[in-house]
Design an enzyme around this catalytic site. Structure first.
Site, PDB file in Angstrom:
ATOM      1  N   ASP A 102      50.003  69.952   1.329  1.00 61.31           N
ATOM      2  CA  ASP A 102      51.156  69.175   1.724  1.00 61.31           C
ATOM      3  C   ASP A 102      51.453  68.214   0.582  1.00 61.31           C
ATOM      4  OD1 ASP A 102      53.014  68.212   3.908  1.00 61.31           O
ATOM      5  OD2 ASP A 102      51.953  66.353   3.461  1.00 61.31           O
ATOM      6  N   GLU A 186      54.635  74.324   1.693  1.00 56.91           N
ATOM      7  CA  GLU A 186      55.886  74.290   2.417  1.00 56.91           C
ATOM      8  C   GLU A 186      57.053  74.497   1.473  1.00 56.91           C
ATOM      9  OE1 GLU A 186      56.026  71.390   6.241  1.00 56.91           O
ATOM     10  OE2 GLU A 186      56.372  70.545   4.290  1.00 56.91           O
ATOM     11  N   CYS A 238      50.218  69.795  16.521  1.00 55.59           N
ATOM     12  CA  CYS A 238      48.786  69.540  16.411  1.00 55.59           C
ATOM     13  C   CYS A 238      48.119  70.800  15.857  1.00 55.59           C
ATOM     14  CB  CYS A 238      48.191  69.187  17.764  1.00 55.59           C
ATOM     15  SG  CYS A 238      46.395  69.000  17.703  1.00 55.59           S
ATOM     16  N   CYS A 241      45.467  72.146  18.773  1.00 52.47           N
ATOM     17  CA  CYS A 241      45.866  72.726  20.060  1.00 52.47           C
ATOM     18  C   CYS A 241      47.326  73.171  20.111  1.00 52.47           C
ATOM     19  CB  CYS A 241      45.591  71.730  21.174  1.00 52.47           C
ATOM     20  SG  CYS A 241      46.711  70.317  21.146  1.00 52.47           S
ATOM     21  N   CYS A 256      46.355  63.180  18.873  1.00 50.57           N
ATOM     22  CA  CYS A 256      46.760  64.129  19.909  1.00 50.57           C
ATOM     23  C   CYS A 256      45.924  63.924  21.165  1.00 50.57           C
ATOM     24  CB  CYS A 256      46.587  65.554  19.392  1.00 50.57           C
ATOM     25  SG  CYS A 256      47.084  66.811  20.588  1.00 50.57           S
ATOM     26  N   CYS A 258      44.485  66.067  22.778  1.00 52.40           N
ATOM     27  CA  CYS A 258      43.305  66.936  22.788  1.00 52.40           C
ATOM     28  C   CYS A 258      42.113  66.268  22.115  1.00 52.40           C
ATOM     29  CB  CYS A 258      43.603  68.272  22.106  1.00 52.40           C
ATOM     30  SG  CYS A 258      43.690  68.179  20.310  1.00 52.40           S
ATOM     31  N   ASP A 265      49.051  63.975   6.861  1.00 49.43           N
ATOM     32  CA  ASP A 265      49.288  64.998   5.847  1.00 49.43           C
ATOM     33  C   ASP A 265      48.256  66.123   5.906  1.00 49.43           C
ATOM     34  OD1 ASP A 265      51.478  63.535   5.032  1.00 49.43           O
ATOM     35  OD2 ASP A 265      50.384  62.490   3.447  1.00 49.43           O
TER      36      ASP A 265
HETATM   37 ZN   LIG Z   1      45.926  68.624  19.897  1.00 47.53          ZN
END
Ligand SMILES: [Zn+2]
Length: 290
Positions: A102, A186, A238, A241, A256, A258, A265
């Site tokens: 990134d 990217e 994320c 997940c 997140c 999770c 980054d």
């Molecule tokens: Zn997650």
């Protein structure tokens, strides 16, 4: 290669493309001396014979491989650029490492292993000096000798920054390609991003475009897959997940539900790598693994 003597004439330019600061020849209109130290422009536009200064031995290349000759004016002199067709292949020593990267403003690159390369803020550092030189330039009288000198000094300082930037990008790209068997990044619309005034300075500073192009160049030389992925949701999603975690540019950490807490980054770099692997080598600019 710098040319030491002669400046291009301003008469007609028949056989070549003439842009603002450069003149381009194809395979005719020029001739290199057997010693490789002089080039003669034979199209009668007034340049004539020019001495070549520099370290590259152009005479060692077969004439047929020289596809283009470009005469370029830079702040510190005239340069002759030879475009030579050459197949450069390097045997890639497999490392077993694949990586997503990134590019960003906080770090030059952050990869999917969490490694970062610091952003060289050459331009910021040099900016003070550039500003000073610019002030001095604007205080000189128009069309005076001092103005000419000041303008030259300013242009040279600019050129120096440009070269440092390019050099850094090339070295980083080479190191990255040498130490990995696959690289994903990217596909950025850099021109769009530069339109954002606040980001523009840093983006130009980091010169990502050049960096990514060098990755492609070295990737081809090493014959490893270089995969560009579409830039959608890579920073929001994320990487563990798949939940979308919306965040503005100023939020630096991905948190997140999770339980994943990770540098923004690095999370993006992981998504980039995942995306590249999902798409297989169907991505652009990819070559097959050796
Ligand atoms: Zn997650």
């Amino acid at each position: 290669m710098t040319t030491a003597s002669n400046t291009p004439g301003k008469k007609g330019y028949p056989k070549f493309v003439h842009t603002n600061r450069s003149v381009e020849y194809k395979t005719s209109g020029w001739k290199i001396d057997a010693d490789g130290r002089h080039i003669l422009f034979t199209d009668g536009c007034g340049i004539g014979r020019v001495r070549l200064v520099g370290t590259r031995a152009i005479e060692t290349f077969p004439l047929k491989q020289i596809k283009r000759v470009r005469l370029i004016k830079r702040a510190d002199g005239f340069y002759v650029q030879f475009c030579v067709r050459a197949e450069r292949v390097v045997e890639h020593i497999p490392t077993g490492d694949i990586v997503g990267i990134d590019v960003g403003l906080n770090a030059y690159t952050t990869d999917s292993d969490g490694k970062t390369v610091d952003n060289p803020r050459y331009l910021r550092k040099a900016e003070k000096r550039l500003k000073h030189l610019h002030r001095r330039l604007s205080r000189t009288k128009k069309q005076s000798r001092n103005r000419m000198k000041a303008r030259k000094r300013f242009a040279k300082a600019h050129l120096k920054v440009q070269r440092q930037r390019e050099d850094f990008a090339r070295k980083q790209a080479n190191a990255l390609v040498t130490s990995h068997d696959l690289i994903a990044f990217e596909h950025l619309k850099i021109t769009n991003m530069v339109k954002n005034r606040h980001l523009a300075k840093s983006i130009n500073d980091a010169a990502w475009g050049g960096f990514l192009a060098w990755i492609g160049y070295y990737g081809a030389m090493h014959a490893i897959p270089i995969i560009k992925v579409a830039p959608h949701f890579t920073s929001q999603k994320c990487s563990r997940c798949g939940t979308m975690v919306k965040k503005s540019l100023s939020v630096r950490t991905h948190i997140c539900s999770c339980g994943l807490i990770m540098d923004r980054d690095e999370n993006a770099a992981r998504n980039i790598l995942q995306k590249a692997l999902e798409n297989g080598t169907a991505g652009q600019a990819g070559t097959t693994t050796p």
